[in-house]
Write an enzyme that holds these catalytic residues in place. Sequence first.
Site, PDB file in Angstrom:
ATOM      1  N   ASP A   8       0.851  -1.183   0.000  1.00 54.04           N
ATOM      2  CA  ASP A   8       0.000   0.000   0.000  1.00 54.04           C
ATOM      3  C   ASP A   8       0.891   1.238   0.000  1.00 54.04           C
ATOM      4  OD1 ASP A   8      -2.043  -1.783   0.139  1.00 54.04           O
ATOM      5  OD2 ASP A   8      -2.758  -1.194   2.130  1.00 54.04           O
ATOM      6  N   ASP A 129     -15.829  -3.512  -1.046  1.00 52.57           N
ATOM      7  CA  ASP A 129     -15.325  -3.188   0.285  1.00 52.57           C
ATOM      8  C   ASP A 129     -16.495  -2.953   1.221  1.00 52.57           C
ATOM      9  OD1 ASP A 129     -12.774  -3.231  -0.850  1.00 52.57           O
ATOM     10  OD2 ASP A 129     -12.921  -1.126  -1.419  1.00 52.57           O
TER      11      ASP A 129
END
Length: 242
Positions: A8, A129
């Site tokens: 990330d 998500d």
Amino acid sequence: MIIFPAIDLKGGEVVRLAEGDMDRATVYGDDPAAQAMIFAEAGAEHLHVVDLDGAFAGESRNAEAVQAIVERFPGYVQLGGGIRTPEACDFWFNLGVARIVIGSAALKDPQFVKDMAREWENGIVVAVDARDGMVATEGWAEVSTVSVVDMARRFEDAGVASLLFTDIGRDGLLKGCNIDATLDLAQRVDIPVIASGGVKGLDDIHVLSLHAHEGIEGVITGRALYEGRLDLAAAIAMGARV
């Protein structure tokens, strides 16, 4: 079952967030490409990369770091974060990205996803998500009124490669993967599902691998790797058994 180590990116650095909160970022390194090679040396053939800044901005913010990863990593790179236009998809696919993950745009402009899935065969992953069962967008900053299953079903027969399901409430917290919710989604749609969020060790990999035949294509893991709670080579070996 594919093991996807995660990188990330925030401000060019390798980080992990807690529950998707940009203010709760832990920095694990300042050389993303070097981190990608560490994963490759452990046997990783797939990599999951997220431009966190891009997810909030709606356009690439860590392009230089992503390019460096793609150039050095010898396997397949799956990229998400702020990719919301055909031009952006074209750019990354032509650069060598294997799959693109689309989240916010999938909710707000499903036709865009379907168009890209037709143009780039097996190249589009839809991010589903979830926060309390509802789809979250804009880098998880906004929560919609659309359920995870309803969102996923919009893309059945659309040609998307996979669904990436993340339980935001567990992401980056080492609470363990939400296996029940992941399996429930996999059983209710005809699209392979990638599990994400909360993986804390080899036990999570083992349990998910037992359900690989039920539509679990892979699992993404980040903090557990960076903090030494999960041995990547062992996880890859376990995933390869199914």
